[in-house]
Write a protein that holds these residues in place. Sequence first.
Motif, PDB file in Angstrom:
ATOM      1  N   LEU A 216       0.847  -1.188   0.000  1.00 32.68           N
ATOM      2  CA  LEU A 216       0.000   0.000   0.000  1.00 32.68           C
ATOM      3  C   LEU A 216       0.886   1.242   0.000  1.00 32.68           C
ATOM      4  O   LEU A 216       1.629   1.492   0.955  1.00 32.68           O
ATOM      5  CB  LEU A 216      -0.915  -0.023   1.229  1.00 32.68           C
ATOM      6  N   LYS A 232      -7.338  -0.252   3.213  1.00 35.53           N
ATOM      7  CA  LYS A 232      -7.035  -1.341   4.152  1.00 35.53           C
ATOM      8  C   LYS A 232      -8.316  -1.979   4.680  1.00 35.53           C
ATOM      9  O   LYS A 232      -8.433  -3.209   4.751  1.00 35.53           O
ATOM     10  CB  LYS A 232      -6.204  -0.789   5.304  1.00 35.53           C
ATOM     11  N   GLN A 233      -9.315  -1.171   5.020  1.00 38.05           N
ATOM     12  CA  GLN A 233     -10.570  -1.689   5.544  1.00 38.05           C
ATOM     13  C   GLN A 233     -11.350  -2.460   4.488  1.00 38.05           C
ATOM     14  O   GLN A 233     -11.895  -3.536   4.757  1.00 38.05           O
ATOM     15  CB  GLN A 233     -11.431  -0.542   6.089  1.00 38.05           C
ATOM     16  N   SER A 236      -9.804  -5.751   3.910  1.00 35.31           N
ATOM     17  CA  SER A 236     -10.092  -6.602   5.067  1.00 35.31           C
ATOM     18  C   SER A 236     -11.492  -7.187   4.988  1.00 35.31           C
ATOM     19  O   SER A 236     -11.731  -8.331   5.392  1.00 35.31           O
ATOM     20  CB  SER A 236      -9.926  -5.800   6.362  1.00 35.31           C
ATOM     21  N   SER A 241      -5.317  -9.066   3.489  1.00 38.95           N
ATOM     22  CA  SER A 241      -4.535  -8.190   4.355  1.00 38.95           C
ATOM     23  C   SER A 241      -3.538  -7.363   3.560  1.00 38.95           C
ATOM     24  O   SER A 241      -2.996  -7.829   2.549  1.00 38.95           O
ATOM     25  CB  SER A 241      -3.756  -9.012   5.396  1.00 38.95           C
ATOM     26  N   VAL A 242      -3.309  -6.153   4.023  1.00 39.34           N
ATOM     27  CA  VAL A 242      -2.195  -5.354   3.510  1.00 39.34           C
ATOM     28  C   VAL A 242      -0.928  -5.921   4.131  1.00 39.34           C
ATOM     29  O   VAL A 242      -0.901  -6.248   5.320  1.00 39.34           O
ATOM     30  CB  VAL A 242      -2.367  -3.870   3.887  1.00 39.34           C
ATOM     31  N   ILE A 245       3.521  -1.227   4.086  1.00 37.85           N
ATOM     32  CA  ILE A 245       3.200   0.181   3.854  1.00 37.85           C
ATOM     33  C   ILE A 245       4.428   0.828   3.222  1.00 37.85           C
ATOM     34  O   ILE A 245       5.529   0.766   3.787  1.00 37.85           O
ATOM     35  CB  ILE A 245       2.843   0.903   5.167  1.00 37.85           C
ATOM     36  N   PHE A 263      -0.941   2.272  11.245  1.00 35.72           N
ATOM     37  CA  PHE A 263      -0.324   1.106  10.625  1.00 35.72           C
ATOM     38  C   PHE A 263       0.791   0.526  11.490  1.00 35.72           C
ATOM     39  O   PHE A 263       1.732  -0.080  10.996  1.00 35.72           O
ATOM     40  CB  PHE A 263       0.211   1.472   9.241  1.00 35.72           C
ATOM     41  N   TYR A 266       2.908  -2.970  10.956  1.00 32.93           N
ATOM     42  CA  TYR A 266       3.122  -3.319   9.551  1.00 32.93           C
ATOM     43  C   TYR A 266       4.554  -2.956   9.151  1.00 32.93           C
ATOM     44  O   TYR A 266       5.071  -1.914   9.571  1.00 32.93           O
ATOM     45  CB  TYR A 266       2.157  -2.551   8.642  1.00 32.93           C
TER      46      TYR A 266
END
Length: 304
Positions: A216, A232-233, A236, A241-242, A245, A263, A266
């Motif tokens: 992302l 991200k949402q 999900s 999943s991400v 970042i 984040f 991550y």
Amino acid sequence: MNSKINFFIGKGGVGKSTTSALTALYSAHTGSDTLLVSMDPAHNQRDIFQQDFSDKAKKVIDNLWVREVDTDHWTNVYLKDAVSHLKKAYSYQSAFNIQNYYEILKYSPGLEEYAMLLAFEDILHSNMDKENIIFDMPPTALTLRFISLPFITLIWLEELSKLRNQIYKKKEIVSKIKIGKREIEQDKVKARLVGLIESYTHLRNHFTDDTFNINLVLNNEMLSFSEAVRVKQKLSDIGISVNRILINKIKNSEIFEDIKSKFNGYPMIRFPHSDVDLFGIESLMEYVLDHFDEMNLLSEIKHQ
């Protein structure tokens, strides 16, 4: 698939094309056979590399090939396949002009996403020798529709399959009443639904496999951060999943506090701001070599 699949997604203008190009060059420089795929209709990779690309992969340096998806071509492939199946399913209607469906299908919602899925499948299965396949994705809305399409299509196909089973059972009863014990002809529509379910299950599994990663990309500012949170949402919501970042155009190594908070946990990869335009192999490679240690993102494990 043994290849690592990396999607670079995010708000338009944050630098998906540049960061994916730099990552592809980094991967190639470390000795990994790498394919960089431009899925964005804008096809910025030709400007970044200052070369023309096509739907046939072109080698740009040792270990690196670039391919530009021709959406119009894959749209026609999808439409011709759809018309072919319609002809087979309704071959008994000899007076029916099936070609009319071609004109209608050209305006179908979601056609671009289905065409992209065909291209995606072709890319994966024709490049099994590549260690890394990196996708420079379109802006957020189209990318999310593309990724979610196999999941949504499977819901529809499974419900249609249930309905077709009910219709087939009734058809079988009616045929027995009319003709006695004559064997019922195989239901071509049901067989097609079964085949489609298998195909889209296979496609969905690519997005949930351990070799698949979502990178992302955002900038160190509020607008791209806000969209990144929404992306991200939404991912999900469909069970994806991400994984990393990527923060582009970083100055003074500082990261926006909200990014660090939202984040947290991550893997975060910094792409420092460049004082020169990153166009052409020479300037791109200079950036990669200057920031080699910071760009070690392909070795990161999948975020849990």
